[in-house]
Design a protein around this motif. Sequence first.
Motif, PDB file in Angstrom:
ATOM      1  N   ASN A  53      60.079  32.329  -2.990  1.00  0.00           N
ATOM      2  CA  ASN A  53      60.362  31.598  -1.749  1.00  0.00           C
ATOM      3  C   ASN A  53      61.385  30.496  -1.992  1.00  0.00           C
ATOM      4  OD1 ASN A  53      58.550  33.129  -0.243  1.00  0.00           O
ATOM      5  ND2 ASN A  53      56.855  31.696  -0.551  1.00  0.00           N
ATOM      6  N   PHE A  54      61.239  29.805  -3.119  1.00  0.00           N
ATOM      7  CA  PHE A  54      62.186  28.735  -3.432  1.00  0.00           C
ATOM      8  C   PHE A  54      63.582  29.304  -3.686  1.00  0.00           C
ATOM      9  CE2 PHE A  54      64.404  25.857  -6.338  1.00  0.00           C
ATOM     10  CZ  PHE A  54      64.334  24.676  -5.613  1.00  0.00           C
ATOM     11  N   ALA A  55      63.653  30.438  -4.380  1.00  0.00           N
ATOM     12  CA  ALA A  55      64.950  31.047  -4.673  1.00  0.00           C
ATOM     13  C   ALA A  55      65.655  31.474  -3.386  1.00  0.00           C
ATOM     14  CB  ALA A  55      64.763  32.251  -5.604  1.00  0.00           C
ATOM     15  N   ILE A  56      64.905  32.100  -2.477  1.00  0.00           N
ATOM     16  CA  ILE A  56      65.498  32.501  -1.197  1.00  0.00           C
ATOM     17  C   ILE A  56      65.924  31.266  -0.399  1.00  0.00           C
ATOM     18  CG2 ILE A  56      65.034  33.631   1.024  1.00  0.00           C
ATOM     19  CD1 ILE A  56      63.103  35.491  -0.470  1.00  0.00           C
ATOM     20  N   GLY A  57      65.053  30.254  -0.384  1.00  0.00           N
ATOM     21  CA  GLY A  57      65.378  29.019   0.323  1.00  0.00           C
ATOM     22  C   GLY A  57      66.589  28.329  -0.263  1.00  0.00           C
ATOM     23  N   LEU A  58      66.757  28.415  -1.584  1.00  0.00           N
ATOM     24  CA  LEU A  58      67.910  27.799  -2.232  1.00  0.00           C
ATOM     25  C   LEU A  58      69.211  28.467  -1.782  1.00  0.00           C
ATOM     26  CD1 LEU A  58      68.852  25.713  -4.298  1.00  0.00           C
ATOM     27  CD2 LEU A  58      68.581  27.455  -6.080  1.00  0.00           C
ATOM     28  N   VAL A  59      69.178  29.801  -1.634  1.00  0.00           N
ATOM     29  CA  VAL A  59      70.353  30.520  -1.130  1.00  0.00           C
ATOM     30  C   VAL A  59      70.676  30.062   0.291  1.00  0.00           C
ATOM     31  CG1 VAL A  59      71.263  32.781  -0.473  1.00  0.00           C
ATOM     32  CG2 VAL A  59      69.969  32.525  -2.597  1.00  0.00           C
ATOM     33  N   LEU A  60      69.638  29.905   1.126  1.00  0.00           N
ATOM     34  CA  LEU A  60      69.845  29.422   2.490  1.00  0.00           C
ATOM     35  C   LEU A  60      70.419  28.000   2.481  1.00  0.00           C
ATOM     36  CD1 LEU A  60      66.518  30.669   4.152  1.00  0.00           C
ATOM     37  CD2 LEU A  60      68.799  31.677   4.378  1.00  0.00           C
ATOM     38  N   ALA A  61      69.913  27.169   1.577  1.00  0.00           N
ATOM     39  CA  ALA A  61      70.393  25.782   1.492  1.00  0.00           C
ATOM     40  C   ALA A  61      71.862  25.736   1.088  1.00  0.00           C
ATOM     41  CB  ALA A  61      69.544  24.997   0.488  1.00  0.00           C
ATOM     42  N   ILE A  62      72.238  26.545   0.118  1.00  0.00           N
ATOM     43  CA  ILE A  62      73.640  26.577  -0.319  1.00  0.00           C
ATOM     44  C   ILE A  62      74.532  27.048   0.823  1.00  0.00           C
ATOM     45  CG2 ILE A  62      75.267  27.708  -1.880  1.00  0.00           C
ATOM     46  CD1 ILE A  62      73.010  27.778  -3.971  1.00  0.00           C
ATOM     47  N   GLY A  63      74.064  28.081   1.543  1.00  0.00           N
ATOM     48  CA  GLY A  63      74.840  28.560   2.685  1.00  0.00           C
ATOM     49  C   GLY A  63      75.047  27.482   3.732  1.00  0.00           C
ATOM     50  N   ALA A  64      73.969  26.718   4.017  1.00  0.00           N
ATOM     51  CA  ALA A  64      74.078  25.643   5.005  1.00  0.00           C
ATOM     52  C   ALA A  64      74.983  24.525   4.506  1.00  0.00           C
ATOM     53  CB  ALA A  64      72.691  25.091   5.325  1.00  0.00           C
TER      54      ALA A  64
END
Length: 389
Positions: free
Chosen positions: A67-78
């Motif tokens: 979950n953290f890894a997926i969220g990190l990708v979303l954070a970088i995208g944002a």
Amino acid sequence: MMALLTPIRTRPRMDRRSTVWHVDWVLVLGVVALSSIGAMLIWSATHGRTSLTDGNQYAFLLRHALNFAIGLVLAIGAAVTDPRRVRILAPVLYAASVVGLILVLVPGVGAVINGSRSWIQLPWMSIQPSEFAKLAVIVGMALLIAEKGETDHHDTARTVDVAQAIGVAAVPVVLVMLQPDLGTVMVLGSIVFGIIAVSGVPKRWMLGLVTAGVVVAALAIKLQVLKDYQLARFIAFADPSQDPQGIGYNVNQARIAIGNGGVFGQGLFHGGQTQNAFVPEQHTDFVFTVAGEELGLIGAGAIIVLFALVLLRGLRIAINARDAFGRLVATGIVCWFAFQAFENIGMTLGIMPVTGLPLPFVSYGGSSMFACLLAIGLLQNIHLRSHRF
């Protein structure tokens, strides 16, 4: 401490050769530390519960990491998205969250968990739209107030602008109340209050919002919008000893667990309350009790310090934002994290009612992690933009 809030423009300019140098790494490290501590606490609370893990003691640890890894990708995208595109996507996020909140109310689509119809059950995961609604309300209100001010050349929001922004927030609030999810409504209320407070409207608006909140709460009770178990939670908050084996059980067991920890704790994987599963929902809503029992005052205090660090960096980003949109978004995110962390930790200590809110970055839960890391990505986006000109 004051250095954390020092405006960027008063400091020497940094080397601009790479965007990486402009990232707020203190904020990143604070979030990573919270999530890492959460992973250990979740592992401790779940590794011995075969009914949850199906015999795989690493199940929840690995899911939390994923979950953290997926969220990190979303954070970088944002974080790297063009600020103009962020404004364009804001209405899309708002509309998607509203659609999600409507879908959970549809029988056969929304799933009831712990008495609240807040989830959409997919074959591979569950989604909680109300988590994303927090972010949607922030960007929706910020966009409306900022765009109105820029179009009409107003430095502060006008009454009509604020009224429209509150209308934007009212739709998700009503839909969340229908689930019902009182905890999320309280978070949304703190977000609305914070954004309006920094929009520049007269102070009477603050008094009006507080009064409106009291009236809405009274009507919710009067019209029986809240379920009996939710009202019982407030009764248990006022007097946990009234029903120690019933509605007051969670609070009492949480207090025992934290009290057992003392200053240094009983050691990870060695807490009596935790390892014997006396505290319900200990890997989600009551994860802070694991820290209190097994890491003691030192470990639990470290979590609070890390949250304070994240909030201070968020405030610093709000102070240095180059436009009203960035300032309002950053303020809304800080209000969200501050209230939700206070409510979650407070309910484990018995100073706040039990509402079922997760502890940001620490509790297990995909929707919460994704939404929180998206918010961190937006904070970084605002921070990076303040360095580009």
